[in-house]
Design a protein around this motif. Structure first.
Motif, mmCIF file in Angstrom:
data_model
loop_
_atom_site.group_PDB
_atom_site.id
_atom_site.type_symbol
_atom_site.label_atom_id
_atom_site.label_comp_id
_atom_site.label_asym_id
_atom_site.label_seq_id
_atom_site.Cartn_x
_atom_site.Cartn_y
_atom_site.Cartn_z
ATOM 1 N N ASP A 324 0.859 -1.184 0.000
ATOM 2 C CA ASP A 324 0.000 0.000 0.000
ATOM 3 C C ASP A 324 0.898 1.238 0.000
ATOM 4 O OD1 ASP A 324 -2.020 1.818 0.159
ATOM 5 O OD2 ASP A 324 -2.511 1.451 2.274
ATOM 6 N N LEU A 325 1.440 1.541 -1.159
ATOM 7 C CA LEU A 325 2.351 2.670 -1.310
ATOM 8 C C LEU A 325 1.739 3.664 -2.296
ATOM 9 C CD1 LEU A 325 5.760 0.770 -1.590
ATOM 10 C CD2 LEU A 325 4.793 1.879 0.431
ATOM 11 N N PRO A 326 1.550 4.921 -1.875
ATOM 12 C CA PRO A 326 0.917 5.898 -2.776
ATOM 13 C C PRO A 326 1.805 6.338 -3.932
ATOM 14 C CG PRO A 326 1.642 6.959 -0.749
ATOM 15 C CD PRO A 326 1.869 5.492 -0.565
ATOM 16 N N ASP A 360 4.400 -6.967 4.528
ATOM 17 C CA ASP A 360 3.490 -5.826 4.411
ATOM 18 C C ASP A 360 4.306 -4.555 4.201
ATOM 19 O OD1 ASP A 360 0.767 -4.521 4.766
ATOM 20 O OD2 ASP A 360 1.916 -3.515 6.329
ATOM 21 N N HIS A 362 3.847 -0.398 3.545
ATOM 22 C CA HIS A 362 2.932 0.734 3.472
ATOM 23 C C HIS A 362 3.654 2.001 3.909
ATOM 24 C CE1 HIS A 362 2.521 -0.614 7.669
ATOM 25 N NE2 HIS A 362 2.224 0.646 7.951
ATOM 26 N N HIS A 363 3.039 3.128 3.618
ATOM 27 C CA HIS A 363 3.603 4.431 3.949
ATOM 28 C C HIS A 363 2.577 5.219 4.748
ATOM 29 C CE1 HIS A 363 4.680 8.694 3.364
ATOM 30 N NE2 HIS A 363 5.915 8.257 3.281
ATOM 31 N N THR A 364 2.983 5.714 5.916
ATOM 32 C CA THR A 364 2.086 6.486 6.765
ATOM 33 C C THR A 364 2.891 7.400 7.663
ATOM 34 O OG1 THR A 364 0.336 6.347 8.433
ATOM 35 C CG2 THR A 364 2.034 4.658 8.519
ATOM 36 N N ASP A 365 2.366 8.590 7.907
ATOM 37 C CA ASP A 365 2.989 9.576 8.794
ATOM 38 C C ASP A 365 4.435 9.863 8.422
ATOM 39 O OD1 ASP A 365 0.609 9.683 10.204
ATOM 40 O OD2 ASP A 365 1.221 8.093 11.587
ATOM 41 N N LEU A 368 8.185 5.088 5.750
ATOM 42 C CA LEU A 368 8.035 3.867 4.962
ATOM 43 C C LEU A 368 8.197 2.696 5.911
ATOM 44 C CD1 LEU A 368 7.841 2.264 2.313
ATOM 45 C CD2 LEU A 368 10.328 2.540 2.089
ATOM 46 N N ARG A 369 7.140 1.902 6.065
ATOM 47 C CA ARG A 369 7.154 0.788 7.013
ATOM 48 C C ARG A 369 7.055 -0.530 6.254
ATOM 49 N NH1 ARG A 369 3.995 4.588 10.022
ATOM 50 N NH2 ARG A 369 4.951 5.042 12.047
ATOM 51 N N GLU A 417 11.404 0.768 9.736
ATOM 52 C CA GLU A 417 10.834 2.059 9.392
ATOM 53 C C GLU A 417 11.937 2.980 8.873
ATOM 54 O OE1 GLU A 417 8.849 3.721 12.724
ATOM 55 O OE2 GLU A 417 7.120 2.371 12.604
#
Length: 421
Positions: A324-326, A360, A362-365, A368-369, A417
Protein backbone atom coordinates in the motif's frame (compact mmCIF):
# COMPACT_ATOMS: atom_id res chain seq x y z
CA UNK A 1 -22.89 2.06 18.91
CA UNK A 2 -21.74 5.46 17.63
CA UNK A 3 -23.60 7.21 20.46
CA UNK A 4 -21.97 4.90 23.01
CA UNK A 5 -18.54 5.72 21.58
CA UNK A 6 -19.27 9.45 21.74
CA UNK A 7 -20.53 9.22 25.31
CA UNK A 8 -17.43 7.22 26.24
CA UNK A 9 -15.20 9.86 24.69
CA UNK A 10 -17.06 12.58 26.57
CA UNK A 11 -16.61 10.76 29.90
CA UNK A 12 -12.93 10.29 29.16
CA UNK A 13 -12.54 13.97 28.39
CA UNK A 14 -14.34 14.99 31.59
CA UNK A 15 -12.09 12.70 33.60
CA UNK A 16 -9.10 14.29 31.84
CA UNK A 17 -10.30 17.76 32.85
CA UNK A 18 -10.73 16.82 36.50
CA UNK A 19 -7.46 14.89 36.50
CA UNK A 20 -5.59 17.89 35.09
CA UNK A 21 -7.11 20.20 37.71
CA UNK A 22 -6.30 17.89 40.62
CA UNK A 23 -2.77 17.28 39.36
CA UNK A 24 -2.22 21.00 38.85
CA UNK A 25 -3.39 21.70 42.39
CA UNK A 26 -1.07 19.01 43.76
CA UNK A 27 1.87 20.41 41.77
CA UNK A 28 1.13 23.92 43.02
CA UNK A 29 1.06 22.70 46.62
CA UNK A 30 4.40 20.96 46.08
CA UNK A 31 6.13 23.58 43.93
CA UNK A 32 5.99 26.46 46.37
CA UNK A 33 7.29 24.78 49.56
CA UNK A 34 9.53 22.20 47.86
CA UNK A 35 11.20 24.59 45.45
CA UNK A 36 11.51 27.31 48.07
CA UNK A 37 13.12 24.93 50.56
CA UNK A 38 15.56 23.53 48.00
CA UNK A 39 16.45 26.99 46.68
CA UNK A 40 17.06 28.51 50.14
CA UNK A 41 19.07 25.53 51.40
CA UNK A 42 21.19 25.53 48.22
CA UNK A 43 21.99 29.24 48.47
CA UNK A 44 22.76 28.94 52.18
CA UNK A 45 25.01 25.92 51.69
CA UNK A 46 26.90 27.53 48.79
CA UNK A 47 27.29 30.73 50.81
CA UNK A 48 28.89 28.72 53.63
CA UNK A 49 31.56 27.22 51.36
CA UNK A 50 34.17 29.91 52.23
CA UNK A 51 33.95 28.99 55.94
CA UNK A 52 34.24 25.27 55.17
CA UNK A 53 30.79 24.14 56.25
CA UNK A 54 29.37 24.38 52.76
CA UNK A 55 32.06 22.08 51.37
CA UNK A 56 30.51 19.25 53.39
CA UNK A 57 26.82 20.13 53.13
CA UNK A 58 26.59 21.25 49.50
CA UNK A 59 26.84 17.77 47.90
CA UNK A 60 23.98 16.48 50.03
CA UNK A 61 21.81 19.54 49.43
CA UNK A 62 22.42 19.53 45.67
CA UNK A 63 21.81 15.78 45.53
CA UNK A 64 18.43 16.41 47.13
CA UNK A 65 17.73 19.14 44.56
CA UNK A 66 18.64 16.73 41.77
CA UNK A 67 16.36 14.06 43.19
CA UNK A 68 13.53 16.62 43.36
CA UNK A 69 14.22 17.74 39.78
CA UNK A 70 14.37 14.14 38.54
CA UNK A 71 11.06 13.39 40.23
CA UNK A 72 9.53 16.34 38.40
CA UNK A 73 11.02 15.02 35.16
CA UNK A 74 9.16 11.76 35.78
CA UNK A 75 5.90 13.62 36.42
CA UNK A 76 6.39 15.71 33.28
CA UNK A 77 6.81 12.52 31.22
CA UNK A 78 3.96 10.58 32.83
CA UNK A 79 1.40 13.37 33.26
CA UNK A 80 2.24 15.65 30.36
CA UNK A 81 4.16 13.52 27.86
CA UNK A 82 7.01 16.05 28.08
CA UNK A 83 10.41 14.38 28.27
CA UNK A 84 13.25 16.28 29.91
CA UNK A 85 16.65 14.57 29.60
CA UNK A 86 18.99 14.20 32.57
CA UNK A 87 22.31 15.75 31.71
CA UNK A 88 24.30 15.66 34.95
CA UNK A 89 27.99 15.02 34.79
CA UNK A 90 29.04 11.79 36.52
CA UNK A 91 30.33 12.16 40.07
CA UNK A 92 33.63 10.52 41.09
CA UNK A 93 33.14 7.34 43.12
CA UNK A 94 34.41 7.30 46.67
CA UNK A 95 35.53 10.92 46.52
CA UNK A 96 35.62 13.37 49.40
CA UNK A 97 32.68 15.74 49.90
CA UNK A 98 34.69 18.80 48.84
CA UNK A 99 35.73 17.19 45.54
CA UNK A 100 32.10 16.30 44.88
CA UNK A 101 31.18 19.88 45.68
CA UNK A 102 33.61 21.21 43.07
CA UNK A 103 32.38 18.76 40.44
CA UNK A 104 28.74 19.65 41.09
CA UNK A 105 29.38 23.40 41.05
CA UNK A 106 31.19 23.10 37.72
CA UNK A 107 28.26 21.24 36.21
CA UNK A 108 25.98 23.57 34.17
CA UNK A 109 23.04 21.32 35.04
CA UNK A 110 23.41 22.32 38.71
CA UNK A 111 22.83 25.98 37.91
CA UNK A 112 19.92 25.07 35.65
CA UNK A 113 18.39 23.24 38.63
CA UNK A 114 18.75 26.34 40.80
CA UNK A 115 17.22 28.57 38.14
CA UNK A 116 14.38 26.11 37.77
CA UNK A 117 13.73 26.16 41.55
CA UNK A 118 13.37 29.94 41.41
CA UNK A 119 10.98 29.69 38.47
CA UNK A 120 9.07 26.74 39.89
CA UNK A 121 8.14 28.47 43.13
CA UNK A 122 6.88 31.52 41.22
CA UNK A 123 5.71 31.14 37.62
CA UNK A 124 5.69 27.34 37.92
CA UNK A 125 3.36 27.49 40.90
CA UNK A 126 1.04 29.87 39.07
CA UNK A 127 0.89 27.80 35.88
CA UNK A 128 0.23 24.64 37.91
CA UNK A 129 -2.54 26.36 39.86
CA UNK A 130 -4.32 27.80 36.81
CA UNK A 131 -6.06 24.52 35.77
CA UNK A 132 -7.51 24.09 39.27
CA UNK A 133 -8.59 27.74 39.44
CA UNK A 134 -10.24 27.60 36.02
CA UNK A 135 -12.24 24.51 37.03
CA UNK A 136 -12.97 25.08 40.73
CA UNK A 137 -13.56 28.83 40.75
CA UNK A 138 -16.77 28.60 38.63
CA UNK A 139 -18.18 26.21 41.25
CA UNK A 140 -18.24 29.15 43.62
CA UNK A 141 -20.24 31.14 41.06
CA UNK A 142 -22.76 28.31 40.78
CA UNK A 143 -23.09 28.22 44.55
CA UNK A 144 -23.70 31.98 44.57
CA UNK A 145 -26.36 31.60 41.90
CA UNK A 146 -28.02 28.96 44.06
CA UNK A 147 -28.51 31.51 46.86
CA UNK A 148 -25.30 31.23 48.86
CA UNK A 149 -24.59 34.93 48.19
CA UNK A 150 -27.05 35.88 50.94
CA UNK A 151 -24.79 34.19 53.49
CA UNK A 152 -21.69 35.90 52.10
CA UNK A 153 -23.16 39.38 51.65
CA UNK A 154 -21.50 41.80 54.03
CA UNK A 155 -23.72 44.74 53.12
CA UNK A 156 -21.86 45.95 50.05
CA UNK A 157 -22.51 42.82 48.04
CA UNK A 158 -20.24 39.95 47.08
CA UNK A 159 -17.92 40.00 44.07
CA UNK A 160 -17.60 37.07 41.71
CA UNK A 161 -15.21 38.05 38.95
CA UNK A 162 -16.47 41.37 37.60
CA UNK A 163 -20.04 40.76 38.84
CA UNK A 164 -21.11 42.34 42.17
CA UNK A 165 -23.74 40.07 43.64
CA UNK A 166 -26.30 41.94 45.75
CA UNK A 167 -29.64 40.60 44.56
CA UNK A 168 -31.15 37.63 42.76
CA UNK A 169 -30.56 39.15 39.32
CA UNK A 170 -26.84 39.68 39.87
CA UNK A 171 -26.63 36.18 41.34
CA UNK A 172 -28.08 34.87 38.07
CA UNK A 173 -25.38 36.83 36.18
CA UNK A 174 -22.75 35.23 38.38
CA UNK A 175 -24.17 31.81 37.49
CA UNK A 176 -24.02 32.58 33.77
CA UNK A 177 -20.39 33.72 34.16
CA UNK A 178 -19.61 30.53 36.08
CA UNK A 179 -21.09 28.38 33.31
CA UNK A 180 -19.05 30.30 30.74
CA UNK A 181 -15.89 29.69 32.75
CA UNK A 182 -16.74 25.99 33.05
CA UNK A 183 -17.15 25.84 29.28
CA UNK A 184 -13.65 27.24 28.80
CA UNK A 185 -12.32 24.96 31.56
CA UNK A 186 -13.61 21.93 29.66
CA UNK A 187 -11.35 22.77 26.72
CA UNK A 188 -8.37 24.55 28.26
CA UNK A 189 -7.69 22.90 31.63
CA UNK A 190 -5.48 20.07 30.25
CA UNK A 191 -3.66 22.55 27.98
CA UNK A 192 -2.87 24.84 30.91
CA UNK A 193 -1.22 21.92 32.69
CA UNK A 194 0.85 21.33 29.55
CA UNK A 195 2.01 24.95 29.83
CA UNK A 196 3.43 24.16 33.26
CA UNK A 197 5.38 21.15 31.99
CA UNK A 198 6.66 23.02 28.94
CA UNK A 199 7.85 25.82 31.21
CA UNK A 200 9.65 23.19 33.29
CA UNK A 201 11.34 21.79 30.19
CA UNK A 202 12.29 25.25 28.95
CA UNK A 203 14.15 26.03 32.20
CA UNK A 204 15.29 22.60 33.34
CA UNK A 205 16.14 21.05 30.00
CA UNK A 206 18.90 21.77 27.56
CA UNK A 207 19.39 21.10 23.87
CA UNK A 208 23.04 20.24 24.35
CA UNK A 209 22.31 16.67 25.37
CA UNK A 210 20.04 16.10 22.37
CA UNK A 211 22.58 17.67 20.02
CA UNK A 212 25.39 15.57 21.47
CA UNK A 213 23.30 12.42 21.07
CA UNK A 214 22.44 13.42 17.52
CA UNK A 215 26.12 13.97 16.70
CA UNK A 216 26.99 10.59 18.22
CA UNK A 217 24.30 8.81 16.18
CA UNK A 218 25.35 10.56 12.97
CA UNK A 219 29.00 9.70 13.61
CA UNK A 220 28.13 6.03 14.10
CA UNK A 221 25.84 5.86 11.08
CA UNK A 222 28.45 7.57 8.91
CA UNK A 223 31.08 5.08 10.04
CA UNK A 224 28.68 2.20 9.38
CA UNK A 225 27.89 3.61 5.93
CA UNK A 226 31.59 3.90 5.08
CA UNK A 227 32.23 0.35 6.33
CA UNK A 228 29.23 -0.98 4.40
CA UNK A 229 30.36 0.78 1.22
CA UNK A 230 33.87 -0.60 1.59
CA UNK A 231 32.52 -4.11 2.20
CA UNK A 232 30.23 -3.81 -0.82
CA UNK A 233 33.12 -2.71 -3.03
CA UNK A 234 35.21 -5.66 -1.82
CA UNK A 235 32.33 -8.02 -2.55
CA UNK A 236 31.91 -6.66 -6.07
CA UNK A 237 35.65 -6.87 -6.69
CA UNK A 238 35.76 -10.45 -5.39
CA UNK A 239 32.75 -11.50 -7.45
CA UNK A 240 34.23 -9.95 -10.60
CA UNK A 241 37.66 -11.50 -9.95
CA UNK A 242 36.41 -14.97 -9.12
CA UNK A 243 33.55 -15.09 -11.59
CA UNK A 244 33.16 -13.01 -14.74
CA UNK A 245 36.80 -11.90 -14.93
CA UNK A 246 38.11 -15.47 -14.70
CA UNK A 247 35.68 -16.64 -17.41
CA UNK A 248 36.60 -13.75 -19.71
CA UNK A 249 40.29 -14.56 -19.25
CA UNK A 250 39.53 -18.17 -20.17
CA UNK A 251 37.62 -16.98 -23.25
CA UNK A 252 40.64 -14.91 -24.31
CA UNK A 253 42.96 -17.92 -23.91
CA UNK A 254 40.55 -20.11 -25.86
CA UNK A 255 40.43 -17.55 -28.68
CA UNK A 256 44.23 -17.55 -28.83
CA UNK A 257 44.28 -21.33 -29.05
CA UNK A 258 41.54 -21.27 -31.69
CA UNK A 259 43.58 -18.86 -33.78
CA UNK A 260 46.51 -21.27 -33.74
CA UNK A 261 44.35 -24.35 -34.53
CA UNK A 262 42.22 -22.96 -37.35
CA UNK A 263 44.56 -24.27 -40.06
CA UNK A 264 46.04 -27.28 -38.24
CA UNK A 265 42.97 -28.82 -36.52
CA UNK A 266 39.64 -27.24 -37.56
CA UNK A 267 37.61 -29.79 -35.54
CA UNK A 268 39.39 -28.95 -32.31
CA UNK A 269 39.04 -25.26 -33.11
CA UNK A 270 35.26 -25.69 -33.49
CA UNK A 271 35.08 -27.38 -30.07
CA UNK A 272 37.02 -24.52 -28.49
CA UNK A 273 34.72 -21.98 -30.20
CA UNK A 274 31.69 -23.67 -28.64
CA UNK A 275 33.44 -23.72 -25.25
CA UNK A 276 34.30 -20.01 -25.58
CA UNK A 277 30.67 -19.25 -26.45
CA UNK A 278 29.49 -21.09 -23.33
CA UNK A 279 32.04 -19.31 -21.17
CA UNK A 280 31.01 -15.91 -22.54
CA UNK A 281 27.33 -16.71 -21.87
CA UNK A 282 28.14 -17.77 -18.30
CA UNK A 283 30.19 -14.61 -17.79
CA UNK A 284 27.25 -12.52 -19.04
CA UNK A 285 24.90 -14.33 -16.67
CA UNK A 286 27.21 -13.69 -13.73
CA UNK A 287 27.50 -10.01 -14.68
CA UNK A 288 23.72 -9.75 -14.78
CA UNK A 289 23.45 -11.38 -11.36
CA UNK A 290 26.08 -9.00 -10.04
CA UNK A 291 24.22 -5.98 -11.44
CA UNK A 292 20.98 -7.32 -9.99
CA UNK A 293 22.70 -7.58 -6.60
CA UNK A 294 23.84 -3.96 -6.83
CA UNK A 295 20.49 -2.54 -7.98
CA UNK A 296 17.83 -4.90 -9.34
CA UNK A 297 16.38 -3.71 -12.67
CA UNK A 298 12.81 -4.38 -11.50
CA UNK A 299 13.43 -2.05 -8.54
CA UNK A 300 14.64 0.72 -10.84
CA UNK A 301 11.86 0.22 -13.37
CA UNK A 302 8.79 -0.68 -11.32
CA UNK A 303 9.48 0.36 -7.74
CA UNK A 304 9.78 -1.22 -4.32
CA UNK A 305 6.43 -3.03 -4.22
CA UNK A 306 6.92 -4.98 -7.45
CA UNK A 307 10.57 -5.64 -6.61
CA UNK A 308 9.61 -7.25 -3.29
CA UNK A 309 6.87 -9.26 -5.02
CA UNK A 310 9.41 -10.51 -7.57
CA UNK A 311 11.75 -11.37 -4.70
CA UNK A 312 8.99 -13.33 -2.96
CA UNK A 313 8.31 -15.39 -6.08
CA UNK A 314 11.87 -16.76 -5.97
CA UNK A 315 11.63 -17.92 -2.36
CA UNK A 316 11.13 -21.62 -1.56
CA UNK A 317 8.59 -20.68 1.14
CA UNK A 318 5.04 -19.55 0.39
CA UNK A 319 5.14 -15.77 0.76
CA UNK A 320 2.26 -13.31 0.68
CA UNK A 321 3.07 -9.66 -0.08
CA UNK A 322 0.73 -6.76 0.69
CA UNK A 323 1.65 -3.34 -0.75
CA UNK A 324 0.00 0.00 0.00
CA UNK A 325 2.35 2.67 -1.31
CA UNK A 326 0.92 5.90 -2.78
CA UNK A 327 4.01 6.53 -4.89
CA UNK A 328 7.73 5.94 -5.09
CA UNK A 329 10.31 6.98 -2.54
CA UNK A 330 13.76 8.27 -3.39
CA UNK A 331 16.03 5.71 -5.03
CA UNK A 332 18.45 5.36 -2.05
CA UNK A 333 15.52 4.79 0.33
CA UNK A 334 13.94 2.22 -1.97
CA UNK A 335 17.27 0.43 -2.35
CA UNK A 336 17.85 0.36 1.41
CA UNK A 337 14.34 -0.93 2.08
CA UNK A 338 14.60 -3.58 -0.66
CA UNK A 339 17.89 -5.03 0.56
CA UNK A 340 16.74 -4.86 4.18
CA UNK A 341 13.59 -6.83 3.35
CA UNK A 342 15.67 -9.22 1.24
CA UNK A 343 18.02 -9.90 4.15
CA UNK A 344 15.13 -10.44 6.57
CA UNK A 345 13.45 -12.85 4.14
CA UNK A 346 16.72 -14.73 3.66
CA UNK A 347 17.07 -15.11 7.43
CA UNK A 348 13.47 -16.32 7.71
CA UNK A 349 14.01 -18.97 5.01
CA UNK A 350 17.34 -20.16 6.43
CA UNK A 351 16.77 -20.13 10.18
CA UNK A 352 13.07 -19.90 11.12
CA UNK A 353 11.78 -23.22 9.82
CA UNK A 354 8.63 -21.42 8.70
CA UNK A 355 6.31 -22.68 5.97
CA UNK A 356 4.62 -19.32 5.42
CA UNK A 357 5.79 -15.70 5.35
CA UNK A 358 3.81 -12.46 5.18
CA UNK A 359 5.28 -9.15 3.97
CA UNK A 360 3.49 -5.83 4.41
CA UNK A 361 4.68 -2.57 2.83
CA UNK A 362 2.93 0.73 3.47
CA UNK A 363 3.60 4.43 3.95
CA UNK A 364 2.09 6.49 6.77
CA UNK A 365 2.99 9.58 8.79
CA UNK A 366 6.06 10.26 6.69
CA UNK A 367 7.47 6.78 7.31
CA UNK A 368 8.04 3.87 4.96
CA UNK A 369 7.15 0.79 7.01
CA UNK A 370 7.86 -2.81 6.11
CA UNK A 371 7.04 -5.81 8.27
CA UNK A 372 8.04 -9.42 7.65
CA UNK A 373 6.19 -12.06 9.68
CA UNK A 374 6.79 -15.81 9.65
CA UNK A 375 5.21 -18.71 11.52
CA UNK A 376 8.54 -20.29 12.39
CA UNK A 377 10.13 -21.28 15.68
CA UNK A 378 11.07 -17.76 16.79
CA UNK A 379 14.10 -16.83 18.86
CA UNK A 380 15.52 -14.26 16.42
CA UNK A 381 17.72 -11.61 18.05
CA UNK A 382 19.73 -8.65 16.86
CA UNK A 383 23.32 -9.39 17.80
CA UNK A 384 26.74 -8.49 16.50
CA UNK A 385 27.62 -10.33 13.32
CA UNK A 386 24.04 -11.38 12.56
CA UNK A 387 22.13 -10.48 9.43
CA UNK A 388 19.66 -8.42 11.46
CA UNK A 389 22.51 -6.36 12.88
CA UNK A 390 23.59 -5.60 9.33
CA UNK A 391 20.04 -4.56 8.47
CA UNK A 392 19.99 -2.27 11.49
CA UNK A 393 23.23 -0.62 10.39
CA UNK A 394 21.91 -0.19 6.85
CA UNK A 395 18.74 1.48 8.13
CA UNK A 396 20.68 3.67 10.56
CA UNK A 397 22.26 5.46 7.61
CA UNK A 398 18.78 6.78 6.77
CA UNK A 399 17.69 7.39 10.40
CA UNK A 400 15.65 4.22 10.14
CA UNK A 401 14.89 1.79 12.95
CA UNK A 402 14.49 -1.98 13.24
CA UNK A 403 12.21 -3.74 15.72
CA UNK A 404 12.16 -7.51 16.27
CA UNK A 405 9.48 -9.49 18.09
CA UNK A 406 10.40 -13.16 18.17
CA UNK A 407 9.31 -15.11 21.26
CA UNK A 408 10.35 -18.72 21.61
CA UNK A 409 7.99 -20.83 19.56
CA UNK A 410 7.16 -17.96 17.25
CA UNK A 411 5.84 -16.20 15.41
CA UNK A 412 8.59 -13.76 14.41
CA UNK A 413 7.78 -10.23 13.28
CA UNK A 414 10.52 -7.91 12.01
CA UNK A 415 9.45 -4.31 11.41
CA UNK A 416 11.57 -1.63 9.81
CA UNK A 417 10.83 2.06 9.39
CA UNK A 418 12.60 4.64 7.22
CA UNK A 419 11.65 8.35 7.19
CA UNK A 420 10.71 9.43 3.67
CA UNK A 421 8.33 11.75 1.88
Amino acid sequence: MTMNMKSGEARTKRRGVWRAAVRGLALACISLPGAALGFCLSLLSIALIPVGVGLVTTPYVLSGVRAFANWRRVLAAEWGGVRIPREYRPLPDGSKPWSRTLVMLRDPATWRDLRWLAVDMTAGCVTALLPAVLLFYPLEGLAIAAGLWRLLDGGDGYWFGFVRVHDQGSAFSAGVLALLLLFFAHFFTPRLLDVHFRLTRAVLGSNQGELAERVRVLTETRRDAVDASAAELRRIERDLHDGAQARLVAVGMDLGTIEALLDKDPAQARELIAQARRSSAEALTELRELVRGIHPPVLAERGLGDAVKALALRLPVATEVSVDLPGRAEAPVESAAYFAVSEVLTNAVKHSGADRIWVDLHHTDGMLRASVTDNGKGGAVVEAGSGLAGVERRLGTFDGVLAVSSPAGGPTMVTLEIPCA
